[in-house]
Design an enzyme around this catalytic site. Structure first.
Site, PDB file in Angstrom:
ATOM      1  N   HIS A 125       0.868  -1.177   0.000  1.00 38.43           N
ATOM      2  CA  HIS A 125       0.000   0.000   0.000  1.00 38.43           C
ATOM      3  C   HIS A 125       0.913   1.237   0.000  1.00 38.43           C
ATOM      4  O   HIS A 125       2.028   1.202   0.549  1.00 38.43           O
ATOM      5  CB  HIS A 125      -0.827  -0.050   1.292  1.00 38.43           C
ATOM      6  CG  HIS A 125      -1.899   0.976   1.427  1.00 38.43           C
ATOM      7  ND1 HIS A 125      -1.635   2.273   1.774  1.00 38.43           N
ATOM      8  CD2 HIS A 125      -3.247   0.890   1.295  1.00 38.43           C
ATOM      9  CE1 HIS A 125      -2.779   2.946   1.851  1.00 38.43           C
ATOM     10  NE2 HIS A 125      -3.772   2.137   1.561  1.00 38.43           N
ATOM     11  N   ASP A 203       3.165  -4.323   7.994  1.00 40.86           N
ATOM     12  CA  ASP A 203       1.930  -3.559   7.874  1.00 40.86           C
ATOM     13  C   ASP A 203       0.772  -4.543   8.053  1.00 40.86           C
ATOM     14  O   ASP A 203       0.427  -5.284   7.134  1.00 40.86           O
ATOM     15  CB  ASP A 203       1.898  -2.893   6.492  1.00 40.86           C
ATOM     16  CG  ASP A 203       0.582  -2.212   6.210  1.00 40.86           C
ATOM     17  OD1 ASP A 203      -0.323  -2.268   7.059  1.00 40.86           O
ATOM     18  OD2 ASP A 203       0.459  -1.625   5.113  1.00 40.86           O
ATOM     19  N   GLN A 206      -4.494  -5.045   7.166  1.00 40.15           N
ATOM     20  CA  GLN A 206      -5.531  -5.968   6.665  1.00 40.15           C
ATOM     21  C   GLN A 206      -5.509  -7.305   7.400  1.00 40.15           C
ATOM     22  O   GLN A 206      -6.334  -8.171   7.098  1.00 40.15           O
ATOM     23  CB  GLN A 206      -5.342  -6.219   5.157  1.00 40.15           C
ATOM     24  CG  GLN A 206      -5.499  -4.994   4.284  1.00 40.15           C
ATOM     25  CD  GLN A 206      -6.950  -4.503   4.207  1.00 40.15           C
ATOM     26  OE1 GLN A 206      -7.895  -5.181   4.614  1.00 40.15           O
ATOM     27  NE2 GLN A 206      -7.128  -3.289   3.696  1.00 40.15           N
ATOM     28  N   LYS A 229     -10.299  -0.336  10.597  1.00 41.04           N
ATOM     29  CA  LYS A 229     -10.579  -1.551   9.819  1.00 41.04           C
ATOM     30  C   LYS A 229     -10.887  -2.726  10.757  1.00 41.04           C
ATOM     31  O   LYS A 229     -11.280  -3.796  10.306  1.00 41.04           O
ATOM     32  CB  LYS A 229      -9.379  -1.903   8.940  1.00 41.04           C
ATOM     33  CG  LYS A 229      -9.100  -0.868   7.850  1.00 41.04           C
ATOM     34  CD  LYS A 229      -8.009  -1.346   6.927  1.00 41.04           C
ATOM     35  CE  LYS A 229      -7.310  -0.221   6.198  1.00 41.04           C
ATOM     36  NZ  LYS A 229      -8.040   0.327   5.066  1.00 41.04           N
ATOM     37  N   CYS A 369      -4.679   2.363  -3.584  1.00 47.19           N
ATOM     38  CA  CYS A 369      -3.439   2.915  -3.016  1.00 47.19           C
ATOM     39  C   CYS A 369      -2.266   1.962  -3.234  1.00 47.19           C
ATOM     40  O   CYS A 369      -1.438   1.762  -2.338  1.00 47.19           O
ATOM     41  CB  CYS A 369      -3.582   3.240  -1.532  1.00 47.19           C
ATOM     42  SG  CYS A 369      -4.802   4.497  -1.204  1.00 47.19           S
TER      43      CYS A 369
END
Ligand SMILES: Cc1ncc(COP(=O)(O)O)c(C=O)c1O
Length: 422
Positions: A125, A203, A206, A229, A369
């Protein structure tokens, strides 16, 4: 708890937004990868904090202020426990993006220099690309990319090849790709990087919302995620870091709360985690996030993962029956998080999203993104359906029916079977 007969987790009633209707039917929300819907428990926790416990934190001696302190630090303890971390090294940020910037500035500016390299992957991303681009440009370092293969996965051999060059200081990569859905082997990548003397940043934006994550067990030096999220409010993110590195790093943002003492010319820094929390933090948002992880804990993250894996399997199977659909990323649900990106031959992804929205189905379209990845995939955009704890097979069916309808609008031939490519 066994799954409900309709394949749901039986929690939709906990999310008030699902009383809304679009196109004459209850909301079909398949965009949790962008942001999740919020359960009443989160809305209530945030509201009751503002109604009953609102005061600034770390400043007041009066009882109300101490209640605010207890709520904020209690939320930190809950959030840390949820991801197998400890409160001292669990830092509240504005979002995942700010957490990555924090590391790129505070760790990067004192540890990366000319002749060094930062290794990212083609599936990142922008939040996990642009901070490293700026760092490398400013410090005269090289930014290199691990390639994504035809299945939408990374190669550990290619990683070893990069690490063998001896100049990699940082390996920054997604736990779950927000486009391909790929679940990366975090512990293995972190182990190999550590052996090569490189630091790792994962990261987890998600990943944390949809699978059990134990940051200490994964062994990365930094792990970031974002509250909105994960059923929490917007405006709060999380950085988990290694105590040793966080202690050695200079601060990122400076000002109130992050200092120990300030003289006319100098200042000394507060202890962890407050050293990295300059200014008034997102107090009510952190309290809301505390309620969100408590809610997820109540569901059980193994169960959440299994539910999302099943829905992803239904999406993959159903999309394979829609002529002209090309799915990107690993072909099987076991290797993916709860999202599927795809293109429909002859229809622009924005038109796909717009046409299914006429049936009340919410999916995302665009570059997500991840423009460099789009280039690697040879597309400018994809449509993306992503699932959350409140979705059920009927939502997937609604999307598939809407997609068949969209093809009719464009009067496309029902020929080629869906291809699975990375
Ligand atoms: C993989 C990934 N990383 C980072 C982010 C950025 O999250 P935020 O905008 O909350 O900082 C996102 C959001 O879409 C994401 O999907």
């Amino acid at each position: 708890m066994p799954p409900a007969a309709d394949g749901s987790l039986g929690v939709r009633r906990d999310f008030p937004i699902f009383t809304r209707e679009f196109a004459g039917r209850p909301l079909v929300y398949l965009d949790s990868g962008a942001t999740s819907q919020k359960p009443q428990a989160v809305i209530d926790a945030q509201a009751s904090h503002l109604l009953e416990h609102n005061a600034n934190v770390h400043r007041g001696v009066y009882e109300l202020a101490q209640q605010a302190d207890a709520a904020f630090e209690g939320a930190r303890r809950r959030v840390a426990a949820f991801t197998g971390a400890i409160p001292e090294t669990t830092i509240f940020t504005k979002n995942a993006t700010e957490a990555i910037n924090l590391v790129a500035y505070a760790w990067g500016r004192s540890n990366v220099g000319p002749g060094d390299a930062v290794l990212v992957t083609q599936m990142e991303h922008h939040a996990n690309l642009v901070p490293w681009q700026l760092l490398c440009r400013e410090r005269g370092a090289e930014l290199r990319y691990l390639e994504v293969d035809g299945r939408g996965e990374l190669s550990l051999e290619a990683l070893d090849g990069e690490l063998a060059r001896g100049d990699v200081r940082m390996v920054a990569f997604a736990h779950v790709s927000n486009v391909l859905g790929t679940i990366n082997p975090v512990a293995e990548i972190a182990r190999r990087a550590r052996e090569a003397g490189a630091v790792t940043l994962v990261d987890g934006a998600q990943a944390v919302p949809q699978m059990p994550v134990e940051v200490h067990a994964l062994g990365a030096d930094f792990y970031v995620w974002t509250g909105h999220k994960a059923l929490g409010p917007t405006g709060v993110g999380v950085l988990h870091g290694s105590r040793e590195l966080l202690e050695r790093m200079p601060p990122f943002l400076t000002g109130g709360d992050m200092i120990s003492s300030v003289d006319f010319q100098e200042a000394t820094w507060n202890e962890l985690p407050w050293k990295f929390e300059a200014g008034t933090p997102p107090i009510a948002e952190a309290v809301g996030l505390g309620a969100a992880v408590e809610y997820l804990d109540g569901l059980g993250m193994e169960r959440v993962r299994e539910h999302e894996r099943e829905l992803t399997g239904l999406l993959l199977d159903g999309l394979a029956q829609v002529p002209g659909v090309r799915v990107v990323g690993p072909p099987e649900a076991d290797s993916r998080g709860g999202l599927v990106s795809f293109t429909v031959e002859g229809i622009h992804p924005h038109d796909v999203a717009e046409l299914v929205s006429r049936e009340g189905v919410c999916i995302r379209a665009g570059h997500h993104c991840a423009q460099p990845l789009m280039r690697c995939l040879g597309v400018t955009a994809t449509a993306r359906a992503s699932v959350g704890v409140y979705n059920e097979p009927a939502d997937v069916e609604a999307l598939l029916a809407a997609l068949h309808g969209a093809r009719e609008v464009f009067a496309l031939e029902g020929s080629a079977a869906a291809a699975q490519v990375g």
